[in-house]
Design a protein around this motif. Structure first.
Motif, PDB file in Angstrom:
ATOM      1  N   GLU A 124       0.832  -1.204   0.000  1.00 49.01           N
ATOM      2  CA  GLU A 124       0.000   0.000   0.000  1.00 49.01           C
ATOM      3  C   GLU A 124       0.867   1.255   0.000  1.00 49.01           C
ATOM      4  N   ALA A 125       1.871   1.294   0.859  1.00 45.28           N
ATOM      5  CA  ALA A 125       2.768   2.447   0.921  1.00 45.28           C
ATOM      6  C   ALA A 125       3.523   2.608  -0.396  1.00 45.28           C
ATOM      7  N   PHE A 126       3.969   1.492  -0.949  1.00 42.81           N
ATOM      8  CA  PHE A 126       4.689   1.536  -2.232  1.00 42.81           C
ATOM      9  C   PHE A 126       3.787   2.113  -3.323  1.00 42.81           C
ATOM     10  N   GLY A 127       2.534   1.707  -3.326  1.00 43.28           N
ATOM     11  CA  GLY A 127       1.576   2.197  -4.316  1.00 43.28           C
ATOM     12  C   GLY A 127       1.309   3.686  -4.207  1.00 43.28           C
TER      13      GLY A 127
ATOM     14  N   GLU B 124       5.210   6.154  -0.967  1.00 48.19           N
ATOM     15  CA  GLU B 124       5.687   6.441   0.385  1.00 48.19           C
ATOM     16  C   GLU B 124       6.836   5.472   0.668  1.00 48.19           C
ATOM     17  N   TRP B 125       8.003   5.817   0.152  1.00 49.63           N
ATOM     18  CA  TRP B 125       9.135   4.895   0.094  1.00 49.63           C
ATOM     19  C   TRP B 125       9.641   4.479   1.462  1.00 49.63           C
TER      20      TRP B 125
ATOM     21  N   GLN C  39       7.930  -1.288   6.284  1.00 52.48           N
ATOM     22  CA  GLN C  39       6.967  -2.387   6.370  1.00 52.48           C
ATOM     23  C   GLN C  39       7.507  -3.655   5.704  1.00 52.48           C
ATOM     24  N   ALA C  40       8.210  -3.492   4.592  1.00 49.48           N
ATOM     25  CA  ALA C  40       8.803  -4.657   3.931  1.00 49.48           C
ATOM     26  C   ALA C  40       9.842  -5.303   4.849  1.00 49.48           C
ATOM     27  N   GLN C  41      10.654  -4.479   5.509  1.00 52.64           N
ATOM     28  CA  GLN C  41      11.653  -5.012   6.440  1.00 52.64           C
ATOM     29  C   GLN C  41      10.997  -5.693   7.644  1.00 52.64           C
TER      30      GLN C  41
ATOM     31  N   ALA D 160      11.360  -3.995  -0.708  1.00 51.11           N
ATOM     32  CA  ALA D 160      12.421  -3.328   0.052  1.00 51.11           C
ATOM     33  C   ALA D 160      13.498  -2.798  -0.883  1.00 51.11           C
ATOM     34  N   ALA D 161      13.905  -3.615  -1.841  1.00 48.62           N
ATOM     35  CA  ALA D 161      14.949  -3.197  -2.783  1.00 48.62           C
ATOM     36  C   ALA D 161      14.477  -2.022  -3.636  1.00 48.62           C
ATOM     37  N   GLU D 162      13.261  -2.104  -4.152  1.00 45.63           N
ATOM     38  CA  GLU D 162      12.752  -1.017  -4.996  1.00 45.63           C
ATOM     39  C   GLU D 162      12.560   0.265  -4.188  1.00 45.63           C
ATOM     40  N   ALA D 163      12.135   0.156  -2.951  1.00 44.45           N
ATOM     41  CA  ALA D 163      11.980   1.336  -2.096  1.00 44.45           C
ATOM     42  C   ALA D 163      13.342   1.954  -1.809  1.00 44.45           C
ATOM     43  N   GLN D 164      14.368   1.122  -1.590  1.00 39.52           N
ATOM     44  CA  GLN D 164      15.712   1.659  -1.352  1.00 39.52           C
ATOM     45  C   GLN D 164      16.237   2.379  -2.585  1.00 39.52           C
ATOM     46  N   VAL D 165      15.989   1.836  -3.754  1.00 37.09           N
ATOM     47  CA  VAL D 165      16.401   2.510  -4.994  1.00 37.09           C
ATOM     48  C   VAL D 165      15.673   3.848  -5.096  1.00 37.09           C
TER      49      VAL D 165
END
Length: 172
Positions: A127-130, A133-134, A140-142, A157-162
């Motif tokens: 939801e946050a990714f959508g 909200e990185w 949340q992924a972690q 997690a990887a895409e949010a870090q990028v």
């Protein structure tokens, strides 16, 4: 107790204690009394739990009363106390088929709880990714990954870090 007349069982156990003070230490009688109190039409849960916790604190080396105490604690809504009692019994090498069954039931419950928490954290990460909200998506992924290694959680997690400008962290 076998006739499910818990009022009579409670009265009988209390009379036995009054007549024979040494029976206060009799685990079997105390278990009967606790079971009767737990099953009355208006359960005396606090009294039953108090009796059971007192018996559990004595850590009997006999598996039968330990299993019975655990089952009654569960009946009274004291699952955590029952779980601790079973865990302590197993560590003390007090075991029986019933104790092992209870331990297996508790392990399955813990596994299901863990899976539900991980799935909920993964849902919040999606939801946050959508919503771009990185930081929240990463957090949340972690959180999900700490519980269970979902592939999707690694990917989020990887895409949010990028997206946060940390491609090296994403590579880890």
């Amino acid at each position: 107790l076998r006739l499910h007349d818990y009022g009579l069982a409670e009265a009988t156990a209390e009379k036995a204690q009054a007549l024979e003070p040494s029976t206060k230490e009799d685990a079997s009688l105390l278990l009967d009394l606790a079971e009767a109190k737990a099953n009355l039409s208006e359960p005396q849960k606090d009294e039953a739990v108090s009796i059971l916790k007192g018996l559990a604190a004595k850590a009997p080396k006999d598996a039968a009363p330990t299993a019975r105490i655990a089952r009654l604690l569960i009946l009274l809504g004291q699952r955590d106390e029952a779980r601790r009692l079973v865990k302590d019994a197993l560590q003390a090498k007090v075991t029986s088929t019933e104790i092992e069954k209870l331990a297996g039931d508790f392990a399955r419950e813990e596994s299901q709880e863990k899976e539900q928490l991980a799935a909920e954290a993964l849902r919040r990460a999606r939801e946050a990714f959508g919503h771009d909200e990185w930081k929240d998506a990463l957090s949340q992924a972690q959180a999900s990954l700490k519980l269970l290694p979902y592939v999707e959680a690694y990917e989020l997690a990887a895409e949010a870090q990028v997206a946060l400008g940390d491609p090296e962290g994403a590579a880890e």
